[in-house]
Design an enzyme around this catalytic site. Sequence first.
Site, PDB file in Angstrom:
ATOM      1  CG  ASP A  24       6.867  -1.711   9.703  1.00 22.27           C
ATOM      2  OD1 ASP A  24       7.143  -2.306   8.649  1.00 22.27           O
ATOM      3  OD2 ASP A  24       6.763  -0.475   9.781  1.00 22.27           O
TER       4      ASP A  24
ATOM      5  NE  ARG B  26      -2.076   1.332   3.862  1.00 27.62           N
ATOM      6  CZ  ARG B  26      -2.764   1.756   4.919  1.00 27.62           C
ATOM      7  NH1 ARG B  26      -4.079   1.642   4.916  1.00 27.62           N
ATOM      8  NH2 ARG B  26      -2.169   2.242   5.965  1.00 27.62           N
TER       9      ARG B  26
HETATM   10  O1  LIG Z   1      -6.676  -2.301   3.567  1.00 30.35           O
HETATM   11  P1  LIG Z   1      -5.495  -1.508   3.108  1.00 30.35           P
HETATM   12  O2  LIG Z   1      -5.680  -0.021   3.363  1.00 30.35           O
HETATM   13  O3  LIG Z   1      -5.132  -1.774   1.689  1.00 30.35           O
HETATM   14  O4  LIG Z   1      -4.254  -1.881   4.037  1.00 30.35           O
HETATM   15  C1  LIG Z   1      -3.963  -3.161   4.415  1.00 30.35           C
HETATM   16  C2  LIG Z   1      -2.644  -3.622   3.912  1.00 30.35           C
HETATM   17  O5  LIG Z   1      -1.592  -2.820   4.461  1.00 30.35           O
HETATM   18  C3  LIG Z   1      -0.597  -3.667   5.015  1.00 30.35           C
HETATM   19  O6  LIG Z   1       0.368  -4.036   4.075  1.00 30.35           O
HETATM   20  P2  LIG Z   1       1.619  -3.108   3.729  1.00 30.35           P
HETATM   21  O7  LIG Z   1       1.323  -2.295   2.497  1.00 30.35           O
HETATM   22  O8  LIG Z   1       2.054  -2.372   4.935  1.00 30.35           O
HETATM   23  O9  LIG Z   1       2.712  -4.162   3.301  1.00 30.35           O
HETATM   24  P3  LIG Z   1       3.547  -5.160   4.228  1.00 30.35           P
HETATM   25  O10 LIG Z   1       2.636  -6.303   4.555  1.00 30.35           O
HETATM   26  O11 LIG Z   1       4.696  -5.530   3.358  1.00 30.35           O
HETATM   27  O12 LIG Z   1       3.985  -4.406   5.455  1.00 30.35           O
HETATM   28  C4  LIG Z   1      -1.383  -4.890   5.465  1.00 30.35           C
HETATM   29  O13 LIG Z   1      -0.560  -6.009   5.660  1.00 30.35           O
HETATM   30  C5  LIG Z   1      -2.381  -5.053   4.355  1.00 30.35           C
HETATM   31  O14 LIG Z   1      -1.892  -5.818   3.279  1.00 30.35           O
HETATM   32  O1  LIG Z   2      -3.505  -0.344  10.710  1.00 24.78           O
HETATM   33  C1  LIG Z   2      -2.932  -0.761   9.704  1.00 24.78           C
HETATM   34  C2  LIG Z   2      -3.327  -0.400   8.390  1.00 24.78           C
HETATM   35  C3  LIG Z   2      -2.665  -0.907   7.337  1.00 24.78           C
HETATM   36  N1  LIG Z   2      -1.616  -1.743   7.526  1.00 24.78           N
HETATM   37  C4  LIG Z   2      -1.211  -2.088   8.775  1.00 24.78           C
HETATM   38  O2  LIG Z   2      -0.251  -2.867   8.925  1.00 24.78           O
HETATM   39  N2  LIG Z   2      -1.865  -1.582   9.823  1.00 24.78           N
HETATM   40 MG   LIG Z   3       3.266  -2.837   6.341  1.00 27.17          MG
END
Ligand SMILES: O=P(O)(O)OC[C@H]1O[C@H](OP(=O)(O)OP(=O)(O)O)[C@H](O)[C@@H]1O
Ligand SMILES: O=c1cc[nH]c(=O)[nH]1
Ligand SMILES: [Mg+2]
Length: 213
Positions: A206, A103
């Site tokens: 994270d 995202r």
């Molecule tokens: O419903 P949304 O607003 O789309 O957000 C949710 C997404 O955000 C986070 O991923 P992130 O982009 O942080 O990637 P990561 O898992 O690599 O940290 C989480 O793991 C979801 O996949």
């Molecule tokens: O709260 C949130 C929203 C998006 N992605 C995350 O990891 N946490």
């Molecule tokens: Mg993330």
Amino acid sequence: MRLHVVNHPLVSHKLTVLRDEHTDSPTFRRLTDELVTLLAYEATREVRVEPVDITTPVGPTTGVRLAAPKPMVVPILRAGLGMLDGMMRLLPTAEVGFLGMVRNEETLAASTYAERLPEDLSGRQCYVLDPMLATGGTLAAAIQFLTHRGADDITAICLLAAPEGVENLEAGLKDLDVPVTVVTAALDEMLNDKGYIVPGLGDAGDRLYGVAH
Ligand SMILES: O=P(O)(O)OC[C@H]1O[C@H](OP(=O)(O)OP(=O)(O)O)[C@H](O)[C@@H]1O
Ligand SMILES: O=c1cc[nH]c(=O)[nH]1
Ligand SMILES: [Mg+2]
């Protein structure tokens, strides 16, 4: 779209420790794993089975076994990877396909950076793993991706969902003729102005694996 919030004291207990900002990464990973197994029990209620004749030491009987084709489990990288082992513990014969999605933290738009999935998912029950349903953009894009490959039965397992994300997802899927179920441990209060779930648990990726950049 069906939304199933799993209401169980063990789920609430583990989720509370997971949310705590003082919970370290090893504990966070272990609790995610444990929670997913509990959620997966609910999420697989309609997994397809077929009758099978067996003989016990006492005599013949008919039971069930998982039907073909094998279910497809799809963790969304990165954070969904933390849910994979917990899911596979319940469905050890499932196959696993990967979707890498991220995202944009400014626009909140989701994009796909990797995929490793069969071309044809028709007839497969698909279980998507992503801990956070925030704006719903990531899950909506993942579901669109799977339906373009022919998936016709999709269940998403999330640790947390925001009401805004559930609403967006529902709107985004309304023209899709595919049953979608979302199973979550909790429906939280709202999203903050950065698109984070409140009270939430912070950035799931994270907290599982360390700060990405
Ligand atoms: O419903 P949304 O607003 O789309 O957000 C949710 C997404 O955000 C986070 O991923 P992130 O982009 O942080 O990637 P990561 O898992 O690599 O940290 C989480 O793991 C979801 O996949
Ligand atoms: O709260 C949130 C929203 C998006 N992605 C995350 O990891 N946490
Ligand atoms: Mg993330």
